[in-house]
Motif scaffolding. Sequence first.
Motif, short mmCIF file in Angstrom:
data_model
loop_
_atom_site.label_atom_id
_atom_site.label_comp_id
_atom_site.label_asym_id
_atom_site.label_seq_id
_atom_site.Cartn_x
_atom_site.Cartn_y
_atom_site.Cartn_z
N ILE A 89 0.85 -1.21 0.00
CA ILE A 89 0.00 0.00 0.00
C ILE A 89 0.88 1.25 0.00
O ILE A 89 0.63 2.20 -0.74
N SER A 128 0.49 2.75 -3.64
CA SER A 128 -0.71 3.60 -3.52
C SER A 128 -1.87 3.08 -4.35
O SER A 128 -2.43 3.81 -5.18
N PRO A 129 -2.25 1.82 -4.14
CA PRO A 129 -3.39 1.31 -4.92
C PRO A 129 -4.67 2.03 -4.54
O PRO A 129 -4.79 2.56 -3.42
N VAL A 130 -5.62 2.08 -5.47
CA VAL A 130 -6.93 2.67 -5.18
C VAL A 130 -8.01 1.67 -5.62
O VAL A 130 -7.72 0.62 -6.18
N ALA A 131 -9.25 2.04 -5.33
CA ALA A 131 -10.42 1.27 -5.77
C ALA A 131 -10.26 -0.22 -5.45
O ALA A 131 -9.83 -0.56 -4.36
N LEU A 169 -6.92 -1.55 -3.98
CA LEU A 169 -6.72 -1.26 -2.56
C LEU A 169 -7.53 -2.22 -1.71
O LEU A 169 -7.06 -2.74 -0.69
N ARG A 170 -8.78 -2.46 -2.14
CA ARG A 170 -9.64 -3.35 -1.36
C ARG A 170 -9.09 -4.77 -1.31
O ARG A 170 -9.26 -5.48 -0.33
N VAL A 208 -6.34 -4.64 1.36
CA VAL A 208 -6.93 -4.50 2.71
C VAL A 208 -7.61 -5.81 3.11
O VAL A 208 -7.51 -6.25 4.27
N TRP A 217 -19.40 -3.61 -2.66
CA TRP A 217 -19.14 -2.57 -1.66
C TRP A 217 -19.53 -1.20 -2.17
O TRP A 217 -19.51 -0.23 -1.45
N ALA A 269 -7.00 5.66 -0.01
CA ALA A 269 -7.06 5.83 -1.47
C ALA A 269 -6.77 7.27 -1.86
O ALA A 269 -6.06 7.53 -2.84
N SER A 323 -2.99 8.52 0.13
CA SER A 323 -1.78 7.71 -0.02
C SER A 323 -0.80 7.89 1.13
O SER A 323 0.37 8.21 0.90
#
Lengths: 233, 233
Positions: A67, A71-74, A77-78, A81, A212, B68, B71
């Motif tokens: 992470i 910097s993963p997103v959407a 990232l889930r 996590v 989600w 997200a 960061s």
Amino acid sequence: MRDVFQQELAEVQDRLVDIANHVIVSIEAAVRAFGDSNVQLAEQVIAADPLIDDKASALDELAIDIIARQSPVARDLRIVVSALRISASLERMGDLARHIAMLARYRFPMQVVPESLQPTFVEMGASDIEIAKLLRDLLATQDLSIAERIEASDEHVDQLHRDVFSHVLGTEWQGAAHTTVDATLASRYHERFADHAVGIAKKVKYLATGDWVGDEDAHAALSPEPVQPADLG
Amino acid sequence: MRDVFQQELAEVQDRLVDIANHVIVSIEAAVRAFGDSNVQLAEQVIAADPLIDDKASALDELAIDIIARQSPVARDLRIVVSALRISASLERMGDLARHIAMLARYRFPMQVVPESLQPTFVEMGASDIEIAKLLRDLLATQDLSIAERIEASDEHVDQLHRDVFSHVLGTEWQGAAHTTVDATLASRYHERFADHAVGIAKKVKYLATGDWVGDEDAHAALSPEPVQPADLG
């Protein structure tokens, strides 16, 4: 960059599968130790548990590291996590296998539960082992039909858990108080083991189906200070 | 940007304190319902639990959202990840309060445990309530001396948990099997409630002392494919 990230996600997945394999070994040995009153096997389960804890911690560190660097997103990232949460549940499943082994060690050379309850616990133990294997397969393949089989097996374990209580609370029960205590705890450990697998299966399903999205709307509505688009980094 | 992040961290902290306050209300009511065989109060605890679950989910969504958008790295990232874990433990503490309330509802109008065990459970319940309040204060202030008080209270709960078993397994125990089952489960729920608080206290300590640094070295050594500096985003 994207390739590195995909490679790291694959590494996370491999490690979850690896931890799940250790949980399978633990629950198989714990169930056998419990059923056969095998104290050496019980000791092995107890001795092996810190390795599962260490592997879960190492995976958590890797996930946090990913992470921080990527910097993963959407959804990406889930996924990372969720790996943190899944590792926590796997670690707890290892603890529950250890608890079952500790009961076997504590009562050795006696059986933990009397003859009349053995068939129910044999079935419960077999279901927990099956659930652990299904879970490993689910983590390895993301095949959601496996998640449904885990949920079905968990319902079976819940029924067996109720059967234990029906038996213990029935008129024919002759167990001493310590046997009643042991049967109660043993049944609870088996049942919680399956519950954690269902929790993990739900997380895998949630990642695959992306449901989600509705939750995020709910979150915005619940938040006292909804985040404004201007805040977006 | 930095100010927005600090404001969001404050929001995360406020929400953890809010959830902890709901857990205090639940455990207080559950302990009273259990001790006084108050079925209305038990119903209230059971009915209130989904709110704790929802608040924990909403906090998780906020934490993922912050990761997200902002960061965060290093300690900032660990704070947000810890919030996810703390919310999961608080949610579970709410579940355990609900389990205690469900025992009270199930046995109503009888007491769950006999007269001879009441003093131990009164003390255990009072300790769980104290631990929940200390936890709320720890989350609000990050005062690490509170973490130590939580650990000390947990040891007391563990001792009371052992006392319950000593009593149930003693020669004077006259309880029917269902009473033995209930006492076993009730004691286990009280003990697990305190365990979760200790788990949270350890996470808060770990954030404050930064002792995960050593862990990261351990992780690099454990990782089959250590991340190279060249991969750093």
